[in-house]
Design a protein around this motif. Structure first.
Motif, mmCIF file in Angstrom:
data_model
loop_
_atom_site.group_PDB
_atom_site.id
_atom_site.type_symbol
_atom_site.label_atom_id
_atom_site.label_comp_id
_atom_site.label_asym_id
_atom_site.label_seq_id
_atom_site.Cartn_x
_atom_site.Cartn_y
_atom_site.Cartn_z
ATOM 1 N N ASP A 15 55.025 -36.579 -69.898
ATOM 2 C CA ASP A 15 54.196 -35.595 -70.606
ATOM 3 C C ASP A 15 52.797 -36.153 -70.864
ATOM 4 O OD1 ASP A 15 56.163 -33.700 -70.657
ATOM 5 O OD2 ASP A 15 56.720 -34.010 -72.756
ATOM 6 N N ARG A 19 49.235 -34.676 -69.458
ATOM 7 C CA ARG A 19 48.068 -34.305 -70.272
ATOM 8 C C ARG A 19 46.821 -35.084 -69.853
ATOM 9 N NH1 ARG A 19 52.191 -34.582 -73.945
ATOM 10 N NH2 ARG A 19 52.827 -32.571 -74.767
ATOM 11 N N ALA A 22 44.990 -33.731 -66.817
ATOM 12 C CA ALA A 22 44.663 -32.300 -66.855
ATOM 13 C C ALA A 22 43.500 -31.913 -65.937
ATOM 14 C CB ALA A 22 44.379 -31.863 -68.297
ATOM 15 N N TRP A 130 45.580 -29.663 -74.088
ATOM 16 C CA TRP A 130 46.777 -29.036 -73.541
ATOM 17 C C TRP A 130 46.688 -28.902 -72.027
ATOM 18 C CZ3 TRP A 130 44.402 -26.348 -77.848
ATOM 19 C CH2 TRP A 130 44.968 -26.728 -79.075
ATOM 20 N N THR A 131 47.853 -28.960 -71.386
ATOM 21 C CA THR A 131 47.912 -28.795 -69.937
ATOM 22 C C THR A 131 47.730 -27.315 -69.593
ATOM 23 O OG1 THR A 131 50.306 -28.422 -69.936
ATOM 24 C CG2 THR A 131 49.564 -30.712 -69.751
ATOM 25 N N SER A 189 52.300 -30.445 -79.539
ATOM 26 C CA SER A 189 51.847 -31.046 -78.289
ATOM 27 C C SER A 189 50.606 -31.909 -78.509
ATOM 28 C CB SER A 189 51.551 -29.937 -77.278
ATOM 29 O OG SER A 189 50.931 -30.469 -76.143
ATOM 30 N N LEU A 193 50.068 -36.053 -77.981
ATOM 31 C CA LEU A 193 49.015 -36.663 -77.173
ATOM 32 C C LEU A 193 48.237 -37.696 -77.986
ATOM 33 C CD1 LEU A 193 47.364 -36.899 -74.621
ATOM 34 C CD2 LEU A 193 46.003 -34.957 -75.366
#
Length: 200
Positions: A15, A19, A22, A130-131, A189, A193
């Motif tokens: 994850d 991120r 991205a 955010w992705t 989220s 990160l």
């Protein structure tokens, strides 16, 4: 847990890479993550997937999410996004949840609610926290009240005592619950990160 890539440590690692990368084209990012998953699966093929020590060892050999992302981005002449501060994220999420209470303001409420929704959508779209996948999911949830509120109102209207002011308020609350879900998901989220950036 038969699949090593389902281990919480592996998911958190991937994850974070997702991120940090991205800025990469979506197809390129998918290929990178698929390669990383395959590497983890092969490396842990002879170990118990639940063996945390083995998982940590493989992830250490793989390299930190930052290093993996930096290498992938450098190949494309790009740089890794830094996580934004919690204050900026919280302001974005505040705009996301403001439309519901603003709708209750007489006369100017609907216009203010629309403005808050547009600001929230713009801030989410421009954020590097955010992705793309998370932004798409958030967009669906943020737009959901357009459908869910009228549907909830129709259900209340079809049952006695009909669409009373209290039931109308309840329909609005039901309709805007997806927005609260989106805000919670985005907040969690962003916090992950920031945690990954601190740990890396």
């Amino acid at each position: 847990m038969n699949n090593p890539t389902e281990h919480p440590l592996v998911r958190a690692h991937l994850d974070a890479v997702d991120r940090y990368t991205a800025p990469l084209p979506e197809e390129r990012r998918r290929e990178l993550l698929a390669d990383l998953r395959e590497h983890v699966e092969v490396s842990l093929a002879d170990n118990d997937p639940a063996d945390e020590a083995a998982v940590r060892h493989v992830l250490e050999q793989l390299g930190s999410p930052r290093r993996i992302a930096d290498a992938a981005l450098a190949e494309d002449g790009l740089t890794r996004p830094e996580p934004e501060g919690s204050g900026r994220t919280n302001l974005t999420l505040l705009f996301a949840v403001l439309p519901f209470p603003l709708l209750l303001v007489p006369a100017v409420g609907p216009a203010l609610a629309l403005a808050a929704a547009v600001i929230a959508a713009t801030r989410v779209a421009r954020s590097q926290v955010w992705t793309r996948r998370q932004k798409k999911q958030a967009a669906v949830l943020l737009l959901a009240p357009v459908l869910t509120t009228p549907l909830a109102a129709a259900v209340f209207a079809a049952t006695p005592p009909g669409l009373t002011p209290v039931n109308l308020l309840a329909a609005c609350a039901v309709g805007f619950s997806p927005v609260l879900a989106a805000a919670a998901l985005l907040s969690r989220s962003a916090a992950r990160l920031r945690g990954a950036a601190t740990a890396a």
